[in-house]
Design a protein around this motif. Sequence first.
Motif, PDB file in Angstrom:
ATOM      1  N   ALA A 217      91.289 -29.001 -10.852  1.00 22.93           N
ATOM      2  CA  ALA A 217      89.923 -28.707 -10.395  1.00 22.93           C
ATOM      3  C   ALA A 217      89.175 -30.028 -10.181  1.00 22.93           C
ATOM      4  CB  ALA A 217      89.191 -27.842 -11.409  1.00 22.93           C
ATOM      5  N   CYS A 218      88.239 -29.999  -9.249  1.00 22.75           N
ATOM      6  CA  CYS A 218      87.529 -31.231  -8.878  1.00 22.75           C
ATOM      7  C   CYS A 218      86.376 -30.841  -7.956  1.00 22.75           C
ATOM      8  CB  CYS A 218      88.490 -32.166  -8.131  1.00 22.75           C
ATOM      9  SG  CYS A 218      89.247 -31.376  -6.703  1.00 22.75           S
ATOM     10  N   ASN A 219      85.621 -31.837  -7.506  1.00 18.23           N
ATOM     11  CA  ASN A 219      84.572 -31.592  -6.511  1.00 18.23           C
ATOM     12  C   ASN A 219      85.126 -31.911  -5.131  1.00 18.23           C
ATOM     13  OD1 ASN A 219      83.044 -32.395  -9.153  1.00 18.23           O
ATOM     14  ND2 ASN A 219      81.606 -31.257  -7.871  1.00 18.23           N
ATOM     15  N   ASP A 220      85.007 -30.974  -4.241  1.00 15.26           N
ATOM     16  CA  ASP A 220      85.491 -31.194  -2.865  1.00 15.26           C
ATOM     17  C   ASP A 220      84.891 -30.097  -1.981  1.00 15.26           C
ATOM     18  OD1 ASP A 220      86.844 -32.207  -0.660  1.00 15.26           O
ATOM     19  OD2 ASP A 220      88.777 -32.320  -1.661  1.00 15.26           O
ATOM     20  N   LEU A 221      85.317 -30.050  -0.733  1.00 16.59           N
ATOM     21  CA  LEU A 221      84.801 -29.046   0.201  1.00 16.59           C
ATOM     22  C   LEU A 221      85.250 -27.657  -0.247  1.00 16.59           C
ATOM     23  CD1 LEU A 221      85.729 -30.881   3.522  1.00 16.59           C
ATOM     24  CD2 LEU A 221      83.606 -31.031   2.181  1.00 16.59           C
ATOM     25  N   LEU A 222      84.298 -26.727  -0.304  1.00 17.05           N
ATOM     26  CA  LEU A 222      84.660 -25.381  -0.777  1.00 17.05           C
ATOM     27  C   LEU A 222      85.682 -24.732   0.147  1.00 17.05           C
ATOM     28  CD1 LEU A 222      81.091 -24.109  -1.810  1.00 17.05           C
ATOM     29  CD2 LEU A 222      82.821 -25.199  -3.251  1.00 17.05           C
ATOM     30  N   ALA A 223      85.510 -24.929   1.457  1.00 22.24           N
ATOM     31  CA  ALA A 223      86.428 -24.275   2.394  1.00 22.24           C
ATOM     32  C   ALA A 223      87.848 -24.857   2.301  1.00 22.24           C
ATOM     33  CB  ALA A 223      85.895 -24.381   3.813  1.00 22.24           C
ATOM     34  N   TYR A 224      87.976 -26.060   1.759  1.00 21.92           N
ATOM     35  CA  TYR A 224      89.319 -26.632   1.561  1.00 21.92           C
ATOM     36  C   TYR A 224      90.102 -25.805   0.540  1.00 21.92           C
ATOM     37  CZ  TYR A 224      92.856 -30.136   0.261  1.00 21.92           C
ATOM     38  OH  TYR A 224      94.033 -30.779  -0.008  1.00 21.92           O
ATOM     39  N   ASP A 225      89.388 -25.277  -0.458  1.00 20.59           N
ATOM     40  CA  ASP A 225      90.037 -24.413  -1.462  1.00 20.59           C
ATOM     41  C   ASP A 225      90.567 -23.128  -0.801  1.00 20.59           C
ATOM     42  OD1 ASP A 225      90.665 -24.608  -4.136  1.00 20.59           O
ATOM     43  OD2 ASP A 225      88.794 -23.732  -4.876  1.00 20.59           O
ATOM     44  N   ILE A 226      89.812 -22.621   0.186  1.00 26.86           N
ATOM     45  CA  ILE A 226      90.263 -21.416   0.900  1.00 26.86           C
ATOM     46  C   ILE A 226      91.542 -21.751   1.675  1.00 26.86           C
ATOM     47  CG2 ILE A 226      89.654 -19.669   2.620  1.00 26.86           C
ATOM     48  CD1 ILE A 226      86.717 -20.283   2.092  1.00 26.86           C
ATOM     49  N   ALA A 227      91.545 -22.936   2.283  1.00 29.31           N
ATOM     50  CA  ALA A 227      92.718 -23.346   3.056  1.00 29.31           C
ATOM     51  C   ALA A 227      93.952 -23.464   2.150  1.00 29.31           C
ATOM     52  CB  ALA A 227      92.437 -24.677   3.749  1.00 29.31           C
ATOM     53  N   SER A 260      79.898 -20.613   6.649  1.00 33.29           N
ATOM     54  CA  SER A 260      79.103 -21.050   7.804  1.00 33.29           C
ATOM     55  C   SER A 260      80.020 -21.180   9.023  1.00 33.29           C
ATOM     56  CB  SER A 260      78.452 -22.403   7.499  1.00 33.29           C
ATOM     57  OG  SER A 260      79.456 -23.400   7.424  1.00 33.29           O
ATOM     58  N   ASP A 261      79.395 -21.244  10.211  1.00 37.36           N
ATOM     59  CA  ASP A 261      80.184 -21.431  11.438  1.00 37.36           C
ATOM     60  C   ASP A 261      80.976 -22.739  11.374  1.00 37.36           C
ATOM     61  OD1 ASP A 261      79.190 -19.067  12.361  1.00 37.36           O
ATOM     62  OD2 ASP A 261      77.687 -19.983  13.687  1.00 37.36           O
ATOM     63  N   ASP A 262      80.356 -23.771  10.794  1.00 39.11           N
ATOM     64  CA  ASP A 262      81.067 -25.063  10.700  1.00 39.11           C
ATOM     65  C   ASP A 262      82.298 -24.960   9.794  1.00 39.11           C
ATOM     66  OD1 ASP A 262      79.235 -26.236  12.345  1.00 39.11           O
ATOM     67  OD2 ASP A 262      78.125 -27.261  10.741  1.00 39.11           O
ATOM     68  N   GLU A 263      82.152 -24.215   8.705  1.00 40.99           N
ATOM     69  CA  GLU A 263      83.313 -24.047   7.807  1.00 40.99           C
ATOM     70  C   GLU A 263      84.436 -23.294   8.523  1.00 40.99           C
ATOM     71  OE1 GLU A 263      80.900 -22.390   4.487  1.00 40.99           O
ATOM     72  OE2 GLU A 263      82.120 -23.725   3.245  1.00 40.99           O
ATOM     73  N   LEU A 264      84.052 -22.247   9.245  1.00 36.55           N
ATOM     74  CA  LEU A 264      85.077 -21.471   9.957  1.00 36.55           C
ATOM     75  C   LEU A 264      85.767 -22.330  11.011  1.00 36.55           C
ATOM     76  CD1 LEU A 264      83.291 -18.028  10.351  1.00 36.55           C
ATOM     77  CD2 LEU A 264      85.289 -18.571   8.948  1.00 36.55           C
ATOM     78  N   ALA A 265      84.952 -23.108  11.732  1.00 37.55           N
ATOM     79  CA  ALA A 265      85.532 -23.935  12.794  1.00 37.55           C
ATOM     80  C   ALA A 265      86.485 -24.979  12.209  1.00 37.55           C
ATOM     81  CB  ALA A 265      84.415 -24.618  13.575  1.00 37.55           C
ATOM     82  N   ALA A 266      86.202 -25.409  10.975  1.00 38.77           N
ATOM     83  CA  ALA A 266      87.026 -26.469  10.360  1.00 38.77           C
ATOM     84  C   ALA A 266      88.296 -25.921   9.694  1.00 38.77           C
ATOM     85  CB  ALA A 266      86.192 -27.225   9.321  1.00 38.77           C
ATOM     86  N   LEU A 267      88.410 -24.622   9.588  1.00 38.62           N
ATOM     87  CA  LEU A 267      89.552 -24.070   8.815  1.00 38.62           C
ATOM     88  C   LEU A 267      90.929 -24.574   9.275  1.00 38.62           C
ATOM     89  CD1 LEU A 267      89.094 -20.333   7.776  1.00 38.62           C
ATOM     90  CD2 LEU A 267      89.365 -22.336   6.307  1.00 38.62           C
ATOM     91  N   PRO A 268      91.186 -24.622  10.604  1.00 36.75           N
ATOM     92  CA  PRO A 268      92.534 -25.096  10.987  1.00 36.75           C
ATOM     93  C   PRO A 268      92.823 -26.523  10.501  1.00 36.75           C
ATOM     94  CG  PRO A 268      91.493 -23.940  12.827  1.00 36.75           C
ATOM     95  CD  PRO A 268      90.431 -24.107  11.767  1.00 36.75           C
TER      96      PRO A 268
END
Length: 324
Positions: A217-227, A260-268
Amino acid sequence: MAVYTDVSDEDIARFVAEYDIGNVISFKGIAEGVENTNFLLQTDQASFILTLYEKRVNPDDLPFYLGLMDHLSAKGLNCPTPIHGRDGVALRRLCGRPAAITSFLNGMSPRRIMPHHCTGLGAALAQLHTAGQDFEMYLGNALSVKGWRPLFESCRADANGVQPGLEKLIEDELVFLEANWPHQLPAGVIHADLFPDNVFFFPGKDDVSGLIDFYFACNDLLAYDIAICMNAWCFEPDNSFNVTKARNLLSSYGKVRALSDDELAALPILARGASLRFLLTRLYDWINTPKDALVTPKNPREYINKLRFHQRIDSAGAYGLGEE
Ligand SMILES: Nc1ncnc2c1ncn2[C@@H]1O[C@H](COP(=O)(O)OP(=O)(O)OP(=O)(O)O)[C@@H](O)[C@H]1O
Ligand SMILES: N[C@@H](CCO)C(=O)O
């Protein structure tokens, strides 16, 4: 078998006497896991997990991990709760290693991942991210984009021996990710290793019953955890991507914490980074684990396939969003 440090009956009795958790009635090593030594400890009051932290864990980071579990438990998340000794201290030493006792969680990690597991996972991950928002300690992610090149340099000479062309694949991907990594997305505490073996369910139930193993565990982008989760949960054993599982994961996450839209766009791109991260750590272990070691290293090739899959994706729609 991950019991690296032997603990005698006398050692454990002396150690448990520092706590208010009753007397030891049984104590046995747990075979699963590769990083730390874990024991199932039963006292006349309850069951617990005793963990001795081995070399891969930086002792300086342990207050963050234990503090986070305390914080998340207090917020109602079902994760191991560190048990504090009579003196209030949770992080102690046993047999020359840092050690802690945490609560035992019931439930089982899924052997065969079904789409409904991904629904439960998405909600639990979003709950973790939400509950972590006001955790006051900070620990940067040593295994995010800045950490990948040094890791690669330490094993690049052997990469093509694992699969021809691997050195160039990784080098090109690193150049791409270093230039394009999204740094501005919502950030906070992430689990960073939420693979199926770290998520428990009760049989026949969709909701997650507990989350374990917070030692990345650490601090990082939340959407990176989804990836990371998408990679660990949404591919079939034949490497095909299961879009139903991804849709379940993303849509149930979004019901708890809107993306957010930015998080979704960054998923790939986040999924490419998540593929490279586990490809590199597995490659390192594959090359450096002695043949007679207690643990079998995980196969890096699985993550080459995942990386190649995400390299062909240009929008999060391919992960099932926007479909019924
Ligand atoms: N709090 C808990 N409650 C119940 N079982 C637990 C708990 N913590 C650990 N375990 C059991 O011990 C096993 C190993 O734990 P864990 O995954 O934390 O080990 P590790 O060596 O740090 O792992 P990994 O190799 O996955 O990074 C788990 O698969 C689970 O069976
Ligand atoms: N979850 C990691 C190993 C343990 O941290 C992997 O599958 O490579």
